[in-house]
Design an enzyme around this catalytic site. Sequence first.
Site: not given
Lengths: 607, 607
Positions: B440-442, B447
């Site tokens: 999650y969050e990329g 990233q």
Amino acid sequence: MPEYKTPMRDMKFVFNELLQTQKHYQTIPTGEEATPDMVDAILEECAKLSEEVLSPLNQVGDKEGCKLVDGQVITPTGFKDAYNQYIAGGWQGMSHPVEYGGQGLPLSLGVLKSEMISTANWSWGMYPGLSMGAMNTVYLHGNEEQKRIYLTKLTEGTWTGSMCLTEPQCGTDLGQVKTKAELNEDGSYKITGTKIFISAGDHDLTDNIVHIVLARLPDAPKGTRGISLFIVPKHLPDASGNTGEFNNVNVGSLEEKMGIKGSSTCVMNFDGAKGFLIGPPNKGLECMFTFMNTARIGTGLQGCAAAELSFQGALAYAKDRLSMRSLSGKKAPDKVADPIIVHPDVRRMLLTQKAFAEGGRAMIYYAAHKADFLIDDSNEEKQARADDDLGFLTPIIKAFLTETGYESANLGMQVFGGHGYIKEWGMEQIVRDTRISMLYEGTTGIQALDLLGRKILLDKGAAFRRFSKEVSQYCKGKSPYVTGKSRGKMKDMISELTWLNRQWNFVALRLVFNAMRNKDEVGSASVDFLMYSGYIVMAYFWAMMAEKAYEQLAKGAEEDKDFYRAKIQTAEFYFARILPRTKTHYATMMSGSKNLMQIEDEHFAFA
Amino acid sequence: MPEYKTPMRDMKFVFNELLQTQKHYQTIPTGEEATPDMVDAILEECAKLSEEVLSPLNQVGDKEGCKLVDGQVITPTGFKDAYNQYIAGGWQGMSHPVEYGGQGLPLSLGVLKSEMISTANWSWGMYPGLSMGAMNTVYLHGNEEQKRIYLTKLTEGTWTGSMCLTEPQCGTDLGQVKTKAELNEDGSYKITGTKIFISAGDHDLTDNIVHIVLARLPDAPKGTRGISLFIVPKHLPDASGNTGEFNNVNVGSLEEKMGIKGSSTCVMNFDGAKGFLIGPPNKGLECMFTFMNTARIGTGLQGCAAAELSFQGALAYAKDRLSMRSLSGKKAPDKVADPIIVHPDVRRMLLTQKAFAEGGRAMIYYAAHKADFLIDDSNEEKQARADDDLGFLTPIIKAFLTETGYESANLGMQVFGGHGYIKEWGMEQIVRDTRISMLYEGTTGIQALDLLGRKILLDKGAAFRRFSKEVSQYCKGKSPYVTGKSRGKMKDMISELTWLNRQWNFVALRLVFNAMRNKDEVGSASVDFLMYSGYIVMAYFWAMMAEKAYEQLAKGAEEDKDFYRAKIQTAEFYFARILPRTKTHYATMMSGSKNLMQIEDEHFAFA
């Protein structure tokens, strides 16, 4: 959950084309029956069982888990039906002697069977798998009566078996075993103690279970030299050899685990149960470990299975899921976005899985050929050598393939992005299921000590040097597995492999030298040495597979040319992107023990 | 489950001694209140909350999970009580403006709070954590009325917030968002659509939830340039600003996940719910991503938290569990076997966890200093530079610390052997909980593209060069963090770091050059480049920590000498055993894209 599809083309490539198993079968007694037609028929049937019966139960097993009801373990829905189909097909005794109800086929063929079953449904596969351990123990160490009573039932699958080693205070360190065995008047023993982590310790697939139990006689020496082996059935056989009266073998509880939830993991209480000594007194550990190599290779197989199953799931998703555009230009302009298989990093993950699954398969089938010689008593020298060779390969196969299998399972989940974390897709189950493989049958650390401490140091590395010599012979163009006609295409891989093979020998010597000065150098280098060795061993197989593919292409294998090209491309990926991991392992294992040992136990943390 | 014990000594070493945060606080407006006494009192109180209230609920959350009852999510036993204590303590608004009910303390101090909470109970921490995202969005992009109505409730914690981005067809590729927003007569919007993976999307901790929702206006351009941001409360505020009538925001279902089971992950159906535009139309993605760096650093924190918690559990077990004897001679002759901490490979695992936990802590606190400047509008140049610096560090912190955190969690489990696989011990829960942080969050892959594709290629690497220059200045003896008085002891580490820092620059240039010829080179090298960068960044902090420890020892810090020595020993471990991983990443990222791209999509597998 990915539906398992047997990778038959690849299995046959390794089995028939690379390792030329039919030629090998002409050299072993059990090989006679395993004609090409027979082998094909068996693989077809087992693929069907795995794909149609076992694979659909994989997620069910995880969801339902096992239940303990009135002291009896209930397996998940469908497990018993599947087991009945399995024994009706005679699968359990496939590679076991005809005289005890088996089919007498080669052990190596049984490995392909195990591969399919394990990949389709590892949890379910634990029940027949553990039974194999018991069968092998009784076969090798039981007396005629014990074989007649127990082995036949186990071989036909009417009963299953379990291996009861671990106790709460000890797993690796079996010298601490406390379970007691006291002589009864009738020559049997009264077994009292608690065993934990007993896979298939109880279940509802059969009405009896044959436990192989490590216990201590009253006058036994301390430690590992005072442990004996006993057959302790859940129910005693009656006069006609069928399931008789209950034998005070009780399930204390069922462990709640991270994964393989369809497989029962029991705390077993032996409350004065009747047991029968098997093998000589105080030689229990030796007896127990006779078939350890094959059991551990079976665990290595799970790593390979995880890589394969997770790869199948990830590949399908990567072709289907649309997200972002390729940086090098739209690949599916008619769609809202490109399928994620266009992205280089997704391909990196898929190719890593593929390289480990297929490379692991080759390593395991190769080891299985060695294992075939183990049951050939006609040539004791060959048998002893095969045992040594297998002893060297076993810790590598067990630890390296489970570590890389776990990595592969995690990569498969990663390909799914956030969806990988959701149970429904089944990708996270593969991660959870696979995680056990680095722990049981000896952790990675234990395998590494076995490899470096025993197989290299104590045994003076004879089997290591033999294997390394095989690699160097291959590099020089002398190999039973390839003709050498396409050697021209192999320059880069051969030169890399030659160099690493030399470094491997240097490293082994250097570590032996270090260990002579300081015993802690062994454990400081062992895991890095094992992984380093694993990458080199797998490189040997990838090089051979690429060369074989070149040879087949040169022969004009038109219908299979895509398959062979993909083989070569995967080998190139392996050499470019996986094999360089040896650089790090080389540096770290050579860094000495001081950086691990100097810190005081009490200085690891401060409040 | 390991009981969380705040590693206060180490936190203060990084916060006070290495980064000299009090000096830093004199340069930011929010720093004034954060006197040493105040900071100490806050850390003490938060440690108490984390250890005594949140940590005991960690395993409960996993066991019970969330339940959906009559369309309402029920959190695990104790979660609501803990939340009430948390808001009573004023913790939610600690680093938020006083005018909206916060305490106006520095953001960096909030990071230490988040660290303690996340390590003690990540699932519970998701509820206030997601609320932070909503608070930041409303604070930065909301109009005065929106701030007055929503921000105050969120800051005091009476309501919580959620971030609704992902839809079934898209997560990373938000240009595919389909949720519709149609203008109502009163100037509000009618929001219709389905969002998935909504953390804290529903729960019973508060009676209202403020959803921040990405949706598309009817006339919006296609793709990412046509997305707007809306405030959509579960219940509309009534005339006095309290929870009013229900707003047709429904929980479609609750996801069954691998871990973080105490955190609710919802499918949210917006069935013509009333929403309020926040920020300019069609600029939703820009607005949403304003605070993305801090959110992603918060995820990096989870990696660090996992390493710390798993280390605490594994260390205690390694001192307690008796198995086998040390190869270099008995260490506990009075016991049946030695504690496993004597074995070099167990120490390797513990030191790896320790190095990642403490190294990650230093990286995060350092980044938090940068983040403090983001909310300082008095110096725009400084603010912009801090934003750029943070933009460079964020993908490294997010992906590198979650990958190494996951590795650490797995090592902690491995130290337990088979027991690690059993739920009761709680070690496998850490593995399952942590696994989400790489997704999650990329994802790690996203990233890595952000780092190499955007921060190095598109932004011409200004922030990278600035950071690398700071490292090189440090190597030359010019650093604000150390005096240089103990430089004599640092020769080996400094020479290694100097060399790697140069290679890092060379690699970045080389990859830029490759990418100019072929865009697929970016994605082919990106993950290796990110991990490679992470090891170098962490090496910088480990070198500085070792040097600081030498300096403190030279000052005669008698009572802390064991702590400082252990720091130096851990740094030596990091340089000898972890940093050589750069060798492999260097080789693989330089190997080019062909080995990934040449295989046809249809040739990955053959039946």
